[in-house]
Design a protein around this motif. Sequence first.
Motif, mmCIF file in Angstrom:
data_model
loop_
_atom_site.group_PDB
_atom_site.id
_atom_site.type_symbol
_atom_site.label_atom_id
_atom_site.label_comp_id
_atom_site.label_asym_id
_atom_site.label_seq_id
_atom_site.Cartn_x
_atom_site.Cartn_y
_atom_site.Cartn_z
ATOM 1 N N ARG A 1 -25.366 33.995 -20.395
ATOM 2 C CA ARG A 1 -24.295 33.007 -20.474
ATOM 3 C C ARG A 1 -24.728 31.800 -19.663
ATOM 4 N NH1 ARG A 1 -20.746 35.536 -18.188
ATOM 5 N NH2 ARG A 1 -20.139 34.235 -16.403
ATOM 6 N N TYR A 2 -24.423 30.607 -20.128
ATOM 7 C CA TYR A 2 -24.883 29.393 -19.462
ATOM 8 C C TYR A 2 -23.844 28.291 -19.643
ATOM 9 C CZ TYR A 2 -26.363 28.839 -24.323
ATOM 10 O OH TYR A 2 -26.390 28.802 -25.705
ATOM 11 N N GLY A 3 -23.852 27.352 -18.715
ATOM 12 C CA GLY A 3 -22.881 26.270 -18.807
ATOM 13 C C GLY A 3 -23.110 25.242 -17.724
ATOM 14 N N THR A 4 -22.145 24.335 -17.617
ATOM 15 C CA THR A 4 -22.247 23.272 -16.619
ATOM 16 C C THR A 4 -21.090 23.282 -15.636
ATOM 17 O OG1 THR A 4 -21.138 21.758 -18.162
ATOM 18 C CG2 THR A 4 -23.546 21.743 -18.145
ATOM 19 N N GLY A 5 -19.978 23.923 -16.006
ATOM 20 C CA GLY A 5 -18.830 24.009 -15.094
ATOM 21 C C GLY A 5 -18.588 25.449 -14.701
ATOM 22 N N THR A 6 -17.342 25.866 -14.804
ATOM 23 C CA THR A 6 -17.029 27.259 -14.476
ATOM 24 C C THR A 6 -16.982 28.144 -15.712
ATOM 25 O OG1 THR A 6 -14.662 26.756 -14.582
ATOM 26 C CG2 THR A 6 -15.734 26.635 -12.416
ATOM 27 N N PRO B 1 -28.289 23.152 -18.975
ATOM 28 C CA PRO B 1 -27.210 23.852 -18.263
ATOM 29 C C PRO B 1 -27.384 23.757 -16.749
ATOM 30 C CG PRO B 1 -28.171 25.241 -19.976
ATOM 31 C CD PRO B 1 -29.068 24.058 -19.828
ATOM 32 N N ALA B 2 -26.281 23.750 -16.044
ATOM 33 C CA ALA B 2 -26.338 23.732 -14.585
ATOM 34 C C ALA B 2 -26.618 25.120 -14.019
ATOM 35 C CB ALA B 2 -25.021 23.197 -14.021
ATOM 36 N N TRP B 3 -26.285 26.135 -14.807
ATOM 37 C CA TRP B 3 -26.484 27.506 -14.345
ATOM 38 C C TRP B 3 -26.716 28.440 -15.533
ATOM 39 C CZ3 TRP B 3 -22.853 30.656 -16.510
ATOM 40 C CH2 TRP B 3 -21.631 30.071 -16.888
ATOM 41 N N VAL B 4 -27.355 29.554 -15.242
ATOM 42 C CA VAL B 4 -27.608 30.593 -16.250
ATOM 43 C C VAL B 4 -27.305 31.951 -15.622
ATOM 44 C CG1 VAL B 4 -29.315 31.749 -17.694
ATOM 45 C CG2 VAL B 4 -29.416 29.258 -17.402
ATOM 46 N N GLN B 5 -26.421 32.698 -16.255
ATOM 47 C CA GLN B 5 -26.173 34.087 -15.861
ATOM 48 C C GLN B 5 -26.923 34.951 -16.877
ATOM 49 O OE1 GLN B 5 -25.792 36.636 -14.431
ATOM 50 N NE2 GLN B 5 -23.990 37.828 -14.796
ATOM 51 N N TYR C 1 -30.947 46.239 -16.968
ATOM 52 C CA TYR C 1 -32.174 45.594 -16.524
ATOM 53 C C TYR C 1 -31.841 44.775 -15.281
ATOM 54 C CZ TYR C 1 -30.117 41.746 -19.285
ATOM 55 O OH TYR C 1 -29.268 40.801 -19.820
ATOM 56 N N ARG C 2 -32.874 44.475 -14.526
ATOM 57 C CA ARG C 2 -32.712 43.618 -13.360
ATOM 58 C C ARG C 2 -33.228 42.234 -13.682
ATOM 59 N NH1 ARG C 2 -33.978 48.464 -9.040
ATOM 60 N NH2 ARG C 2 -31.799 48.835 -8.531
ATOM 61 N N VAL C 3 -32.719 41.264 -12.944
ATOM 62 C CA VAL C 3 -33.049 39.860 -13.219
ATOM 63 C C VAL C 3 -33.685 39.232 -11.990
ATOM 64 C CG1 VAL C 3 -32.157 37.598 -13.875
ATOM 65 C CG2 VAL C 3 -31.130 39.679 -14.844
ATOM 66 N N GLN C 4 -34.825 38.587 -12.193
ATOM 67 C CA GLN C 4 -35.449 37.790 -11.132
ATOM 68 C C GLN C 4 -35.323 36.317 -11.517
ATOM 69 O OE1 GLN C 4 -39.604 38.582 -10.420
ATOM 70 N NE2 GLN C 4 -39.681 37.259 -8.601
ATOM 71 N N TYR C 5 -34.383 35.642 -10.870
ATOM 72 C CA TYR C 5 -34.147 34.233 -11.173
ATOM 73 C C TYR C 5 -35.231 33.384 -10.530
ATOM 74 C CZ TYR C 5 -29.468 35.506 -12.805
ATOM 75 O OH TYR C 5 -28.411 36.053 -13.496
ATOM 76 N N GLY D 1 -34.239 27.360 -8.860
ATOM 77 C CA GLY D 1 -32.970 27.351 -8.129
ATOM 78 C C GLY D 1 -31.849 28.052 -8.863
ATOM 79 N N LEU D 2 -32.180 28.935 -9.825
ATOM 80 C CA LEU D 2 -31.135 29.534 -10.653
ATOM 81 C C LEU D 2 -30.200 30.448 -9.871
ATOM 82 C CD1 LEU D 2 -33.003 30.347 -14.010
ATOM 83 C CD2 LEU D 2 -31.363 28.510 -13.540
ATOM 84 N N LEU D 3 -30.716 31.157 -8.869
ATOM 85 C CA LEU D 3 -29.844 32.032 -8.092
ATOM 86 C C LEU D 3 -28.844 31.219 -7.276
ATOM 87 C CD1 LEU D 3 -28.974 34.807 -7.089
ATOM 88 C CD2 LEU D 3 -30.783 34.691 -5.358
ATOM 89 N N SER D 4 -29.309 30.190 -6.605
ATOM 90 C CA SER D 4 -28.398 29.376 -5.799
ATOM 91 C C SER D 4 -27.419 28.608 -6.686
ATOM 92 C CB SER D 4 -29.185 28.408 -4.918
ATOM 93 O OG SER D 4 -29.965 27.528 -5.715
ATOM 94 N N ALA D 5 -27.858 28.234 -7.901
ATOM 95 C CA ALA D 5 -26.958 27.537 -8.823
ATOM 96 C C ALA D 5 -25.788 28.429 -9.224
ATOM 97 C CB ALA D 5 -27.719 27.089 -10.067
ATOM 98 N N LEU D 6 -26.036 29.743 -9.325
ATOM 99 C CA LEU D 6 -24.965 30.667 -9.689
ATOM 100 C C LEU D 6 -23.937 30.819 -8.578
ATOM 101 C CD1 LEU D 6 -26.610 33.713 -11.544
ATOM 102 C CD2 LEU D 6 -24.888 32.146 -12.441
ATOM 103 N N THR D 7 -24.391 30.761 -7.340
ATOM 104 C CA THR D 7 -23.513 31.077 -6.208
ATOM 105 C C THR D 7 -22.982 29.844 -5.494
ATOM 106 O OG1 THR D 7 -25.454 31.278 -4.766
ATOM 107 C CG2 THR D 7 -24.665 33.284 -5.826
#
Length: 882
Positions: free
Chosen positions: A512-517, A542-546, A555-559, A562-568
């Motif tokens: 899932r990806y987007g720019t806001g919430t 996109p501003a973030w990718v989940q 599966y596990r994800v290795q972001y 800056g994808l991890l910080s973008a999510l949080t």
Amino acid sequence: MSRIWFLTLAASLCAFAADGPPKTRLSEVENIAPKSYRVDLTLDPEKSTFTGAIVIRMDIQQPVQTVWLNQEKINIQSATVSAAGKELKASVLPGGDDFVGLHFDNPLAAGTAVATIKYTGAVQEKNSSGIFRQQESGNWYIFSQFEATDARAAFPCFDEPSYKTPWQLTMHVPEKNTAISNTPVASETRASGVKTLVFKETKPLPSYLVAFGVGPFEFVNAGVAGKNKVPVRIVVPKGKTAEAKYAAEVTVPILNKLEEYFGIPYPYEKADQVAIPNTAGFGAMENVGMVTYDQALILADPRVDQIGRQRTYAAVAAHELAHQWFGDLVTTAWWDDIWLNEAFATWMERKIIAEWKPEWQTRVADVGAMMRAEQDDSLVSARKVRQEILSKDDINNAFDSITYEKGASVIGMFENWMGPQEFRKGVQSYLKQYAFRATTAGEFLDSLSSTSQRNVTKAFSTFLNQAGVPVVSVALECNAGKAALKLQQSRFLPLGSKGDEKQMWNIPLCVRYGTGTTGQSQCMLMTQPAETVELTGAKGCPAWVQANDKASGYYRVQYQGGLLSALTTGDAQQRLTATERADLMGNAQALSKAGKLSAAEALALVETFHNDPERYVVQTAVNLALGPRENLVPETLMPNYRRFLLKNFQARAHELGWTPKPGETEDTRLLRASLVRPVATWAGDDDLAAQAKALTEKWFADHNAIDPNMQTAVLATAAFYGDKALFDRFLAEFAKSKDKQVRRVLLSAMNSFRDPASIEAGMNALLSGTIPFIEGQGVLFNGQQQAATRKLPLTFLKKNWDQVVTKMPTGGGFDFGSVLPNVGASYCDASSRDELKTFFAPRVDKFVGAPRALDQVLEGIDLCTASKAAQTPSVAAFLAKY
């Protein structure tokens, strides 16, 4: 069975034209098949032996002179076979621990034959397997538990799961008792103080699903369920009817939800839910028409019942009742496919509870179960979901988190990929096609593929037929107004692992990806080691990718970047669902153990999610915060570590306190129990600790002084700071109490002492019988949470090995010897590892399932040692700011 990891091989009978007994699997030589059974048993709960007779109608497919049957500690008195109009007497040949041979002077001809065997056997007392007896409130009861290898202890028979045939049982019991089995009673007569109950013939069953009980039972009518209005009863020990209130209220709605999903009426004549005083190695068992449960799971005094206990019963009941279709109606043909039974029932349990009680938010807890399976799956010694079965050890090991939790998570992932309705059509097609038959994984996957018109088999099999959990590296690439994900997959391996990363899966990857919430979802099947996937719905970058949408993927994800910080960053609670927030923290903790993320980066997520509105997310944050405590926090930084815990969790813990407030939700009450205790103990909150000690004193005088939902947390906190005198008071209260729930609370408290004298006193109480082994075996592993007492369990075991082995449950469905290597599960250095290995290596072969258990404990120590060396500096740097 219900998520219990200590069961063994189901018994089997087969016939061989051979000189000696088979090794493990008897159906590999398919020259005899059973067509029906008639069993006659004389059972008295006050006696330690029983007598029996079994009549087996068989189809002999080719001439055979020796018929090998499974048996365990059965004494055959006579054996004859009627064939071709003649009655032939058999000579009995010994076949070791698991087999007995019936030998004839001349070969039996092909065709129908009827064997009649009269025998005696033993009623177990320290085990809850085979035929066993237990006492409750002064009354004796007999029960059976046959999965996986213990039907052979009740009768010699064709006992592999592939042999599904009708059974008819007759039982002779003392007149003061009654008896229950898989089917209703067809007739009952009395003579000379003996009651004879003839039960209706069953539909085709494998022998491990045959069940019965004898004793002064009482029956609670729970209504009728399903299209066929099947009677549902809660069957309880004498005097316990009031404690069945919750089970009687919720069992029928659960059964109705299951029937609705499967689209097939409940396939049996009754649905008894039966309480067993104590079980060891299994919490519940899906016997056709007679599901059995540990008494503490299914019964509780309504006046002091606990929310957690009620929800646990609902989940376990959903699991066992799902088996009535998936496992009972359609059965795995051999134990390499036991995941078809257990993984599906686990997945179905999760699905039904989430739909029936959405306010419980159980989907977040499901993520926790998946993460625990992923941790086990990261070991090189991990099993495959569909593991070859070559011995009893293999079958014992098959009842583990890989089968239950990994299997369920993989099923959920493919349901999400296929779509719930398409998946459901496949399930219903499979059940209708193979009703009352035994099947394999291939037949289940073919049904999914056929109904969905896509090759599910190929992708699904990559998760069944190889061990390990994939990790997907995710990088975002934006060029010329287009966005794409650069993906790479490999096997996830922790630091110190000797495994090979070069594995590949067909991964149903949903992002899932987007720019806001809010964002847009997209699914794909990743089939190559590296792929670039265009984000077709993205408008710009996109501003973030989940990268694990809804946390539904195994599966596990290795972001990357800056994808991890973008999510949080910012409002993560709006951007990510509760399941995703929990998964993100668990994923980060795992990556830190693999050296793919620093421990400091993982711990920083505690600061982000410590005050989350969702209970399970807060619990995940607490678990993440407690993770480094045992091995990664230098002693000099323990004050900093406690300040870290207090800063993030103390305010909310004080707001909750130990005592419920009027108008609170159930979730708030459950959060209190899981949050206040660690703040009072590991964080060292003096005020909360003092309050817990004061409440404990009041509890000794009046058990109602503490809310039932908080008793475990309060008493365990007092024990954390307690001495031998307090332990002795808990032990005396335990010995005095007859209430299963109170005894569980006290066992939890006694398991929480840090005082060395108290820990050793608990172990000695196990040997003396003050704490029954079948009920309180966990005390043997106490002390491992702190360095000062970490070696106590192994030291005690070395000193008292013979006594422990004599008293513990061994053999049958639960061999306690298979879990003994866990006395060293908390070790984190090479010297301790060597000591553990030296002691256990010459001993593990004596216990079913123990060799693999030792291998996994030793591997875990190696991984801990490597993680400690690599991540301690990062933890120290993180704690320096506190």
